[in-house]
Design a protein around this motif. Sequence first.
Motif, mmCIF file in Angstrom:
data_model
loop_
_atom_site.group_PDB
_atom_site.id
_atom_site.type_symbol
_atom_site.label_atom_id
_atom_site.label_comp_id
_atom_site.label_asym_id
_atom_site.label_seq_id
_atom_site.Cartn_x
_atom_site.Cartn_y
_atom_site.Cartn_z
ATOM 1 N N ALA A 1 1.192 6.942 -7.527
ATOM 2 C CA ALA A 1 1.897 7.658 -8.596
ATOM 3 C C ALA A 1 3.145 8.371 -8.084
ATOM 4 N N MET A 2 3.185 8.704 -6.798
ATOM 5 C CA MET A 2 4.295 9.481 -6.235
ATOM 6 C C MET A 2 5.388 8.619 -5.603
ATOM 7 N N VAL A 3 5.265 7.293 -5.679
ATOM 8 C CA VAL A 3 6.309 6.418 -5.149
ATOM 9 C C VAL A 3 7.611 6.701 -5.897
ATOM 10 N N GLY A 4 8.656 6.945 -5.139
ATOM 11 C CA GLY A 4 9.960 7.251 -5.723
ATOM 12 C C GLY A 4 10.170 8.728 -5.984
ATOM 13 N N ALA B 1 7.937 6.833 -0.280
ATOM 14 C CA ALA B 1 8.676 5.574 -0.325
ATOM 15 C C ALA B 1 7.752 4.455 -0.800
ATOM 16 N N CYS B 2 8.345 3.339 -1.189
ATOM 17 C CA CYS B 2 7.550 2.164 -1.545
ATOM 18 C C CYS B 2 6.657 1.808 -0.371
ATOM 19 N N PRO B 3 5.427 1.411 -0.635
ATOM 20 C CA PRO B 3 4.499 1.127 0.463
ATOM 21 C C PRO B 3 4.889 -0.134 1.230
ATOM 22 N N ASN C 1 -6.580 9.879 -3.107
ATOM 23 C CA ASN C 1 -5.322 9.912 -2.356
ATOM 24 C C ASN C 1 -4.505 8.648 -2.603
ATOM 25 N N TYR C 2 -5.164 7.498 -2.662
ATOM 26 C CA TYR C 2 -4.473 6.237 -2.920
ATOM 27 C C TYR C 2 -3.808 6.254 -4.301
ATOM 28 N N TYR D 1 -4.989 -4.695 8.611
ATOM 29 C CA TYR D 1 -3.740 -4.195 8.045
ATOM 30 C C TYR D 1 -3.976 -2.900 7.294
ATOM 31 N N GLU D 2 -2.901 -2.169 7.111
ATOM 32 C CA GLU D 2 -2.950 -0.969 6.286
ATOM 33 C C GLU D 2 -1.690 -0.903 5.434
ATOM 34 N N LEU D 3 -1.874 -0.325 4.266
ATOM 35 C CA LEU D 3 -0.776 -0.103 3.344
ATOM 36 C C LEU D 3 -0.301 1.322 3.569
ATOM 37 N N ARG D 4 0.960 1.473 3.999
ATOM 38 C CA ARG D 4 1.480 2.795 4.348
ATOM 39 C C ARG D 4 2.504 3.271 3.317
ATOM 40 N N PHE D 5 2.306 4.502 2.894
ATOM 41 C CA PHE D 5 3.227 5.194 2.002
ATOM 42 C C PHE D 5 3.870 6.308 2.830
#
Length: 64
Positions: free
Chosen positions: A47-50, A54-56, A41-42, A5-9
Amino acid sequence: MVTEYELRFQSLFDSGRGYAFPCDPKGQVDLDKLSDRARNNYLYARAMVGRELACPAVKPAAMH
């Protein structure tokens, strides 16, 4: 077969841009396994969500 799996932003402004990080099925990223650049980067993406991202979302990892 093991599913990775990967967490995508996803970028809020450019649908083709964003960040993706390896994670478990619950979206937990192991920071100790990331390179210094990927870790930075993570932390930036979180920190840049919103603001810029977008939410991951947890997704099956893309096969490369």
